[in-house]
Design a protein around this motif. Sequence first.
Motif, PDB file in Angstrom:
ATOM      1  N   PRO A 308       0.819  -1.227   0.000  1.00 36.37           N
ATOM      2  CA  PRO A 308       0.000   0.000   0.000  1.00 36.37           C
ATOM      3  C   PRO A 308       0.851   1.275   0.000  1.00 36.37           C
ATOM      4  CG  PRO A 308      -0.018  -1.010   2.168  1.00 36.37           C
ATOM      5  CD  PRO A 308       0.640  -1.988   1.256  1.00 36.37           C
ATOM      6  N   GLN A 309       2.112   1.158   0.420  1.00 39.73           N
ATOM      7  CA  GLN A 309       3.013   2.312   0.456  1.00 39.73           C
ATOM      8  C   GLN A 309       3.806   2.462  -0.848  1.00 39.73           C
ATOM      9  OE1 GLN A 309       1.394   3.366   3.058  1.00 39.73           O
ATOM     10  NE2 GLN A 309       3.243   4.247   3.990  1.00 39.73           N
ATOM     11  N   GLU A 310       3.621   1.470  -1.748  1.00 43.46           N
ATOM     12  CA  GLU A 310       4.334   1.461  -3.032  1.00 43.46           C
ATOM     13  C   GLU A 310       5.845   1.545  -2.834  1.00 43.46           C
ATOM     14  OE1 GLU A 310       2.640   4.516  -5.478  1.00 43.46           O
ATOM     15  OE2 GLU A 310       0.789   3.394  -5.796  1.00 43.46           O
ATOM     16  N   LEU A 311       6.351   0.794  -1.862  1.00 48.56           N
ATOM     17  CA  LEU A 311       7.784   0.746  -1.608  1.00 48.56           C
ATOM     18  C   LEU A 311       8.471  -0.141  -2.638  1.00 48.56           C
ATOM     19  CD1 LEU A 311       7.873   0.294   2.289  1.00 48.56           C
ATOM     20  CD2 LEU A 311       8.052   2.410   0.972  1.00 48.56           C
ATOM     21  N   ASP A 312       9.714   0.201  -2.971  1.00 49.95           N
ATOM     22  CA  ASP A 312      10.518  -0.650  -3.835  1.00 49.95           C
ATOM     23  C   ASP A 312      11.187  -1.691  -2.939  1.00 49.95           C
ATOM     24  OD1 ASP A 312      12.233  -1.880  -5.595  1.00 49.95           O
ATOM     25  OD2 ASP A 312      12.924  -0.027  -6.535  1.00 49.95           O
ATOM     26  N   ALA A 341      11.223  10.470   2.190  1.00 51.29           N
ATOM     27  CA  ALA A 341      10.853   9.848   3.471  1.00 51.29           C
ATOM     28  C   ALA A 341       9.824   8.743   3.302  1.00 51.29           C
ATOM     29  CB  ALA A 341      10.328  10.915   4.431  1.00 51.29           C
ATOM     30  N   GLU A 342       8.897   8.933   2.358  1.00 49.41           N
ATOM     31  CA  GLU A 342       7.822   7.949   2.198  1.00 49.41           C
ATOM     32  C   GLU A 342       8.264   6.696   1.464  1.00 49.41           C
ATOM     33  OE1 GLU A 342       7.413  10.892  -1.276  1.00 49.41           O
ATOM     34  OE2 GLU A 342       7.940  10.935   0.876  1.00 49.41           O
ATOM     35  N   LYS A 343       9.542   6.632   1.028  1.00 50.09           N
ATOM     36  CA  LYS A 343      10.046   5.458   0.329  1.00 50.09           C
ATOM     37  C   LYS A 343      11.160   4.747   1.096  1.00 50.09           C
ATOM     38  CE  LYS A 343       7.236   6.105  -3.074  1.00 50.09           C
ATOM     39  NZ  LYS A 343       6.051   5.210  -3.216  1.00 50.09           N
ATOM     40  N   ALA A 347       8.998   3.464   6.277  1.00 50.27           N
ATOM     41  CA  ALA A 347       7.656   3.785   5.787  1.00 50.27           C
ATOM     42  C   ALA A 347       6.767   2.542   5.736  1.00 50.27           C
ATOM     43  CB  ALA A 347       7.731   4.420   4.403  1.00 50.27           C
ATOM     44  N   CYS A 348       7.363   1.378   5.929  1.00 42.53           N
ATOM     45  CA  CYS A 348       6.586   0.129   5.978  1.00 42.53           C
ATOM     46  C   CYS A 348       5.613   0.182   7.154  1.00 42.53           C
ATOM     47  CB  CYS A 348       7.529  -1.060   6.121  1.00 42.53           C
ATOM     48  SG  CYS A 348       6.716  -2.645   6.421  1.00 42.53           S
ATOM     49  N   VAL A 349       4.354  -0.151   6.893  1.00 46.96           N
ATOM     50  CA  VAL A 349       3.330  -0.100   7.948  1.00 46.96           C
ATOM     51  C   VAL A 349       3.105  -1.463   8.597  1.00 46.96           C
ATOM     52  CG1 VAL A 349       2.165   1.896   6.966  1.00 46.96           C
ATOM     53  CG2 VAL A 349       1.481  -0.411   6.240  1.00 46.96           C
ATOM     54  N   GLY A 350       3.848  -2.480   8.135  1.00 46.33           N
ATOM     55  CA  GLY A 350       3.752  -3.798   8.768  1.00 46.33           C
ATOM     56  C   GLY A 350       2.461  -4.529   8.479  1.00 46.33           C
ATOM     57  N   CYS A 351       1.841  -4.246   7.345  1.00 42.44           N
ATOM     58  CA  CYS A 351       0.563  -4.905   7.036  1.00 42.44           C
ATOM     59  C   CYS A 351       0.749  -6.348   6.569  1.00 42.44           C
ATOM     60  CB  CYS A 351      -0.192  -4.113   5.980  1.00 42.44           C
ATOM     61  SG  CYS A 351       0.587  -4.126   4.332  1.00 42.44           S
ATOM     62  N   ARG A 352       1.949  -6.682   6.135  1.00 43.94           N
ATOM     63  CA  ARG A 352       2.327  -8.025   5.683  1.00 43.94           C
ATOM     64  C   ARG A 352       1.628  -8.473   4.392  1.00 43.94           C
ATOM     65  NH1 ARG A 352       5.375 -10.578   9.610  1.00 43.94           N
ATOM     66  NH2 ARG A 352       5.234  -9.692  11.711  1.00 43.94           N
ATOM     67  N   SER A 353       1.034  -7.549   3.654  1.00 46.37           N
ATOM     68  CA  SER A 353       0.425  -7.920   2.379  1.00 46.37           C
ATOM     69  C   SER A 353       1.474  -8.472   1.416  1.00 46.37           C
ATOM     70  CB  SER A 353      -0.256  -6.693   1.744  1.00 46.37           C
ATOM     71  OG  SER A 353      -1.323  -6.258   2.549  1.00 46.37           O
ATOM     72  N   CYS A 354       2.680  -7.914   1.484  1.00 43.24           N
ATOM     73  CA  CYS A 354       3.769  -8.372   0.615  1.00 43.24           C
ATOM     74  C   CYS A 354       4.159  -9.810   0.942  1.00 43.24           C
ATOM     75  CB  CYS A 354       4.970  -7.445   0.758  1.00 43.24           C
ATOM     76  SG  CYS A 354       5.551  -7.268   2.476  1.00 43.24           S
ATOM     77  N   GLU A 355       4.132 -10.139   2.218  1.00 41.02           N
ATOM     78  CA  GLU A 355       4.578 -11.465   2.648  1.00 41.02           C
ATOM     79  C   GLU A 355       3.624 -12.558   2.169  1.00 41.02           C
ATOM     80  OE1 GLU A 355       5.247 -11.329   6.857  1.00 41.02           O
ATOM     81  OE2 GLU A 355       6.468  -9.517   6.701  1.00 41.02           O
ATOM     82  N   ALA A 356       2.367 -12.191   1.973  1.00 40.13           N
ATOM     83  CA  ALA A 356       1.371 -13.167   1.544  1.00 40.13           C
ATOM     84  C   ALA A 356       1.625 -13.663   0.131  1.00 40.13           C
ATOM     85  CB  ALA A 356      -0.029 -12.560   1.635  1.00 40.13           C
ATOM     86  N   VAL A 357       2.378 -12.887  -0.652  1.00 34.56           N
ATOM     87  CA  VAL A 357       2.624 -13.285  -2.040  1.00 34.56           C
ATOM     88  C   VAL A 357       4.105 -13.561  -2.316  1.00 34.56           C
ATOM     89  CG1 VAL A 357       0.603 -12.084  -2.937  1.00 34.56           C
ATOM     90  CG2 VAL A 357       2.784 -10.866  -2.774  1.00 34.56           C
ATOM     91  N   CYS A 358       4.941 -13.546  -1.292  1.00 33.02           N
ATOM     92  CA  CYS A 358       6.381 -13.739  -1.483  1.00 33.02           C
ATOM     93  C   CYS A 358       6.696 -15.223  -1.685  1.00 33.02           C
ATOM     94  CB  CYS A 358       7.157 -13.221  -0.276  1.00 33.02           C
ATOM     95  SG  CYS A 358       8.945 -13.522  -0.390  1.00 33.02           S
ATOM     96  N   PRO A 359       7.205 -15.630  -2.871  1.00 30.08           N
ATOM     97  CA  PRO A 359       7.518 -17.041  -3.108  1.00 30.08           C
ATOM     98  C   PRO A 359       8.596 -17.575  -2.175  1.00 30.08           C
ATOM     99  CG  PRO A 359       7.478 -15.794  -5.176  1.00 30.08           C
ATOM    100  CD  PRO A 359       7.462 -14.801  -4.057  1.00 30.08           C
ATOM    101  N   ALA A 367      12.277  -7.622   8.309  1.00 25.95           N
ATOM    102  CA  ALA A 367      13.559  -7.198   7.750  1.00 25.95           C
ATOM    103  C   ALA A 367      13.618  -5.685   7.616  1.00 25.95           C
ATOM    104  CB  ALA A 367      13.776  -7.857   6.389  1.00 25.95           C
ATOM    105  N   LEU A 368      12.521  -5.067   7.157  1.00 28.33           N
ATOM    106  CA  LEU A 368      12.516  -3.613   6.997  1.00 28.33           C
ATOM    107  C   LEU A 368      12.529  -2.904   8.347  1.00 28.33           C
ATOM    108  CD1 LEU A 368      10.080  -3.083   3.975  1.00 28.33           C
ATOM    109  CD2 LEU A 368      12.578  -3.301   3.992  1.00 28.33           C
ATOM    110  N   ALA A 369      11.864  -3.492   9.327  1.00 26.82           N
ATOM    111  CA  ALA A 369      11.905  -2.897  10.680  1.00 26.82           C
ATOM    112  C   ALA A 369      13.311  -2.971  11.260  1.00 26.82           C
ATOM    113  CB  ALA A 369      10.911  -3.627  11.588  1.00 26.82           C
ATOM    114  N   SER A 370      13.974  -4.111  11.042  1.00 20.78           N
ATOM    115  CA  SER A 370      15.353  -4.276  11.521  1.00 20.78           C
ATOM    116  C   SER A 370      16.278  -3.289  10.814  1.00 20.78           C
ATOM    117  CB  SER A 370      15.817  -5.702  11.286  1.00 20.78           C
ATOM    118  OG  SER A 370      17.192  -5.865  11.580  1.00 20.78           O
ATOM    119  N   PHE A 371      16.091  -3.154   9.509  1.00 19.98           N
ATOM    120  CA  PHE A 371      16.901  -2.234   8.718  1.00 19.98           C
ATOM    121  C   PHE A 371      16.724  -0.804   9.226  1.00 19.98           C
ATOM    122  CE2 PHE A 371      17.938  -0.955   4.040  1.00 19.98           C
ATOM    123  CZ  PHE A 371      19.242  -0.649   4.414  1.00 19.98           C
ATOM    124  N   SER A 372      15.488  -0.420   9.460  1.00 16.30           N
ATOM    125  CA  SER A 372      15.203   0.939   9.959  1.00 16.30           C
ATOM    126  C   SER A 372      15.880   1.201  11.285  1.00 16.30           C
ATOM    127  CB  SER A 372      13.686   1.131  10.110  1.00 16.30           C
ATOM    128  OG  SER A 372      13.029   0.977   8.871  1.00 16.30           O
TER     129      SER A 372
END
Length: 377
Positions: A308-312, A341-343, A347-359, A367-372
């Motif tokens: 939803p944040q359109e992050l790369d 800032a928004e990229k 900026a990850c909101v932790g919704c995990r929508s990405c994880e649902a489709v990650c092969p 990982a993004l929270a740790s990186f931040s």
Amino acid sequence: MIYKQFQDMQLSALGFGCMRFPTVDGDTAAVNEVESAKLIARAMEGGVNYYDTAWGYHGGNSETVIGRILKSYPRDSFYLADKFPGYDLANMDKVDEIFDRQLEKCQVEYFDFYLFHNVCEMNIDAYLAPKFHIYDSLMARKKAGQIKHLGFSAHGNLDTMRRFLEAYGKDMEFCQIQLNWLDWEFQDAKAKVELLDSWGIPVWVMEPLRGGKLARLSEEDAAKLRELRPDEGVPAWAFRFIQSLPSVTVTLSGMSSMEQVEDNLNTFAQEKPLSPEEQKTLLSIAGSMTGRTSVPCTACRYCTTHCPQELDIPMLLELYNEFTFTGGGFIAPMRIGQLPAEKKPNACVGCRSCEAVCPQQIKISEALASFSQKLGL
């Protein structure tokens, strides 16, 4: 010493990088000039004729030291490379002032090689901006004979290199990149070499040992290499890998001890490129080393269509892997610092929508929270 043809000259395949001179009491700005002069003397004796310095090395003292040392040698016995310090945006409007000062510090009337330093995401817009007239000024210096050969160094990604080449590539005679067997795939060095090949631009190598990491392998990995080449030391494998790449002209090594100088002179006494089997073994070790700390992102980009944040996300995970493996470094913070800032990863909101489709079933939000957190965002 191995020599490589570059236009009408013969360059030593081993170049002396003047970023890691011996110092006094561990103070990087306090160069031990007496010991440094001994290393240069041995390098000269061993056939090294290429010396690479820069405005910021050793707290600004590298140029002064190498200038004094090389003053003892005939000007036609060495090639000196220096760089415009565009890694600091405050320097962008000072190209002529800095260039004149560099000539004074190095006590020369011209530079054999001169580079746009560290082309990257942070400075590409400024390097290309007409208002700073960096390109025009350096081309004028070349026309006046104060620069014999003009090139650039790059720590940026492939797209940034493309932008620079599209603007100035027709006038670039060489390019210096971070190239070693670990970064061949990890930092996409292979693709960067292929890009430069497509432009007909020869490659200069920096960080062949990855800051020393490739000189110190685990006993298990070192044993694999000894089995293939019993008489070859671990550091030499990094140089043998580079000797296997026809695009490479000069390989820079920052040498801070006589032992390192002697080892490198011995390695560069003859070419011993790797066989396909040896390259395969080395790249397998590289994959194992990076895999211990890396998330297994394949850049399939399924995740980006669900963010939803359109992050790369693949790009952020690539930088997370670099930062984690290196234990910090400057590449990841530099590139993250140029994102809006928004990229950025926080900026990850932790919704995990990405994880649902990650092969690969990567826990992307963690990982993004740790990186931040590691970046202090």
